[in-house]
Scaffold this motif. Structure first.
Motif, PDB file in Angstrom:
ATOM      1  N   ILE A 160       0.859  -1.180   0.000  1.00  0.00           N
ATOM      2  CA  ILE A 160       0.000   0.000   0.000  1.00  0.00           C
ATOM      3  C   ILE A 160       0.897   1.233   0.000  1.00  0.00           C
ATOM      4  O   ILE A 160       1.770   1.384   0.849  1.00  0.00           O
ATOM      5  N   ILE A 161       0.676   2.098  -0.967  1.00  0.00           N
ATOM      6  CA  ILE A 161       1.525   3.277  -1.135  1.00  0.00           C
ATOM      7  C   ILE A 161       0.699   4.553  -0.952  1.00  0.00           C
ATOM      8  O   ILE A 161      -0.521   4.524  -1.016  1.00  0.00           O
ATOM      9  N   PRO A 162       1.363   5.688  -0.722  1.00  0.00           N
ATOM     10  CA  PRO A 162       0.631   6.936  -0.453  1.00  0.00           C
ATOM     11  C   PRO A 162      -0.108   7.471  -1.674  1.00  0.00           C
ATOM     12  O   PRO A 162       0.212   7.117  -2.805  1.00  0.00           O
ATOM     13  N   PRO A 163      -1.102   8.359  -1.437  1.00  0.00           N
ATOM     14  CA  PRO A 163      -1.787   8.984  -2.568  1.00  0.00           C
ATOM     15  C   PRO A 163      -0.847   9.902  -3.336  1.00  0.00           C
ATOM     16  O   PRO A 163       0.137  10.384  -2.786  1.00  0.00           O
ATOM     17  N   LYS A 164      -1.156  10.127  -4.587  1.00  0.00           N
ATOM     18  CA  LYS A 164      -0.351  10.969  -5.483  1.00  0.00           C
ATOM     19  C   LYS A 164       1.034  10.383  -5.729  1.00  0.00           C
ATOM     20  O   LYS A 164       1.968  11.092  -6.054  1.00  0.00           O
ATOM     21  N   ALA A 165       1.156   9.096  -5.569  1.00  0.00           N
ATOM     22  CA  ALA A 165       2.448   8.462  -5.802  1.00  0.00           C
ATOM     23  C   ALA A 165       2.819   8.472  -7.270  1.00  0.00           C
ATOM     24  O   ALA A 165       3.984   8.339  -7.621  1.00  0.00           O
ATOM     25  N   HIS A 166       1.839   8.643  -8.130  1.00  0.00           N
ATOM     26  CA  HIS A 166       2.089   8.633  -9.571  1.00  0.00           C
ATOM     27  C   HIS A 166       2.332  10.046 -10.094  1.00  0.00           C
ATOM     28  O   HIS A 166       2.069  10.347 -11.237  1.00  0.00           O
ATOM     29  N   SER A 167       2.865  10.903  -9.263  1.00  0.00           N
ATOM     30  CA  SER A 167       3.134  12.297  -9.624  1.00  0.00           C
ATOM     31  C   SER A 167       3.941  12.390 -10.909  1.00  0.00           C
ATOM     32  O   SER A 167       4.845  11.595 -11.166  1.00  0.00           O
ATOM     33  N   ARG A 168       3.615  13.413 -11.698  1.00  0.00           N
ATOM     34  CA  ARG A 168       4.325  13.614 -12.967  1.00  0.00           C
ATOM     35  C   ARG A 168       5.765  14.080 -12.742  1.00  0.00           C
ATOM     36  O   ARG A 168       6.558  14.100 -13.660  1.00  0.00           O
ATOM     37  N   LEU A 169       6.118  14.453 -11.521  1.00  0.00           N
ATOM     38  CA  LEU A 169       7.473  14.912 -11.237  1.00  0.00           C
ATOM     39  C   LEU A 169       8.446  13.753 -11.062  1.00  0.00           C
ATOM     40  O   LEU A 169       9.654  13.949 -11.054  1.00  0.00           O
ATOM     41  N   ILE A 170       7.928  12.566 -10.915  1.00  0.00           N
ATOM     42  CA  ILE A 170       8.761  11.386 -10.703  1.00  0.00           C
ATOM     43  C   ILE A 170       9.150  10.812 -12.064  1.00  0.00           C
ATOM     44  O   ILE A 170       8.292  10.584 -12.917  1.00  0.00           O
ATOM     45  N   THR A 171      10.436  10.586 -12.258  1.00  0.00           N
ATOM     46  CA  THR A 171      10.894  10.096 -13.563  1.00  0.00           C
ATOM     47  C   THR A 171      10.790   8.573 -13.684  1.00  0.00           C
ATOM     48  O   THR A 171      10.572   8.064 -14.772  1.00  0.00           O
ATOM     49  N   LEU A 183       8.425   3.886   0.447  1.00  0.00           N
ATOM     50  CA  LEU A 183       7.245   4.689   0.764  1.00  0.00           C
ATOM     51  C   LEU A 183       6.021   3.766   0.814  1.00  0.00           C
ATOM     52  O   LEU A 183       5.061   3.921   0.077  1.00  0.00           O
ATOM     53  N   VAL A 184       6.079   2.771   1.665  1.00  0.00           N
ATOM     54  CA  VAL A 184       5.052   1.746   1.728  1.00  0.00           C
ATOM     55  C   VAL A 184       4.486   1.709   3.134  1.00  0.00           C
ATOM     56  O   VAL A 184       5.221   1.762   4.117  1.00  0.00           O
ATOM     57  N   TYR A 185       3.162   1.657   3.237  1.00  0.00           N
ATOM     58  CA  TYR A 185       2.499   1.538   4.547  1.00  0.00           C
ATOM     59  C   TYR A 185       2.426   0.072   4.935  1.00  0.00           C
ATOM     60  O   TYR A 185       2.175  -0.791   4.099  1.00  0.00           O
ATOM     61  N   GLN A 186       2.612  -0.203   6.196  1.00  0.00           N
ATOM     62  CA  GLN A 186       2.548  -1.569   6.700  1.00  0.00           C
ATOM     63  C   GLN A 186       1.163  -1.857   7.248  1.00  0.00           C
ATOM     64  O   GLN A 186       0.612  -1.065   8.007  1.00  0.00           O
ATOM     65  N   GLN A 187       0.603  -2.996   6.861  1.00  0.00           N
ATOM     66  CA  GLN A 187      -0.687  -3.407   7.404  1.00  0.00           C
ATOM     67  C   GLN A 187      -0.466  -4.023   8.782  1.00  0.00           C
ATOM     68  O   GLN A 187       0.488  -4.728   8.991  1.00  0.00           O
ATOM     69  N   GLN A 188      -1.358  -3.686   9.696  1.00  0.00           N
ATOM     70  CA  GLN A 188      -1.203  -4.211  11.070  1.00  0.00           C
ATOM     71  C   GLN A 188      -2.078  -5.426  11.288  1.00  0.00           C
ATOM     72  O   GLN A 188      -3.092  -5.575  10.718  1.00  0.00           O
TER      73      GLN A 188
END
Length: 188
Positions: A160-171, A183-188
């Motif tokens: 599970i990754i944060p919102p806006k991870a597909h930002s156009r600023l990322i190459t 940048l990954v959330y851990q499930q509990q």
């Protein structure tokens, strides 16, 4: 202060569960796509006839975000002007959403926020009802481990990754970027 809500579920399931609430509160959903070359914004309005095209927009390279609005647009209106959701008076009726992009390895958190601090009462009522509806999803859990925010999620084997991870600023491809930067959330 604006209201926020985070939930990590597939976009298809999200719109399945909020469809009845949208009908009850006369809300509409719009996906915002921005053409990478021209910068032109395009909106795809959700309805039962174009549900599959609407949901495919979430996996488009031009996907930018989505809006849920109780603003009384005319029924004949098929297109929406660029940036209208952030302008008054429409902003008072609107909830901005981001996230929902999903692949076979990752699921992006859906982030919702009321645009205006002093939102219209119809938008406030819709947002509260929407949150109650989403929290009733079977097997939904809360609090992914990250900070002090309250995140809801359906258990999954995907990262599970944060919102806006597909930002156009990322190459790099956004998925590789998040996984490489942890940048990954851990499930509990």
């Amino acid at each position: 202060m604006g209201q926020y809500f985070w939930i990590a579920i597939p976009a298809e399931l999200f719109f399945q569960h909020c469809g009845e609430t949208m009908e009850k509160h006369r809300a509409h959903a719009y996906v915002e796509k921005i053409n990478r070359r021209s910068g032109k914004r395009n909106y795809v309005k959700y309805n039962k006839e174009n549900q599959s095209a609407f949901l495919k927009s979430f996996s488009s390279a031009d996907y930018h975000g989505f809006f849920l609005s109780t603003y009384p647009f005319s029924d004949q209106e098929t297109s929406v002007d660029s940036g209208v959701f952030y302008d008054s008076p429409v902003a008072e009726y609107t909830i901005a959403g981001s996230g929902g992009y999903e692949t076979d390895r990752t699921r992006e958190i859906i982030h919702l926020r009321q645009i205006m601090k002093q939102a219209d009462k119809s938008a406030k009522a819709f947002f509260a009802a929407l949150q109650r509806s989403l929290k009733k999803i079977p097997d939904l859990r809360d609090t992914l481990s990250s900070g002090n925010k309250n995140y809801f999620y359906l258990p999954t084997s995907k990262s599970i990754i944060p919102p806006k991870a597909h930002s156009r600023l990322i190459t790099l491809p956004w998925e590789e970027h998040c996984l490489s930067k942890d940048l990954v959330y851990q499930q509990q």
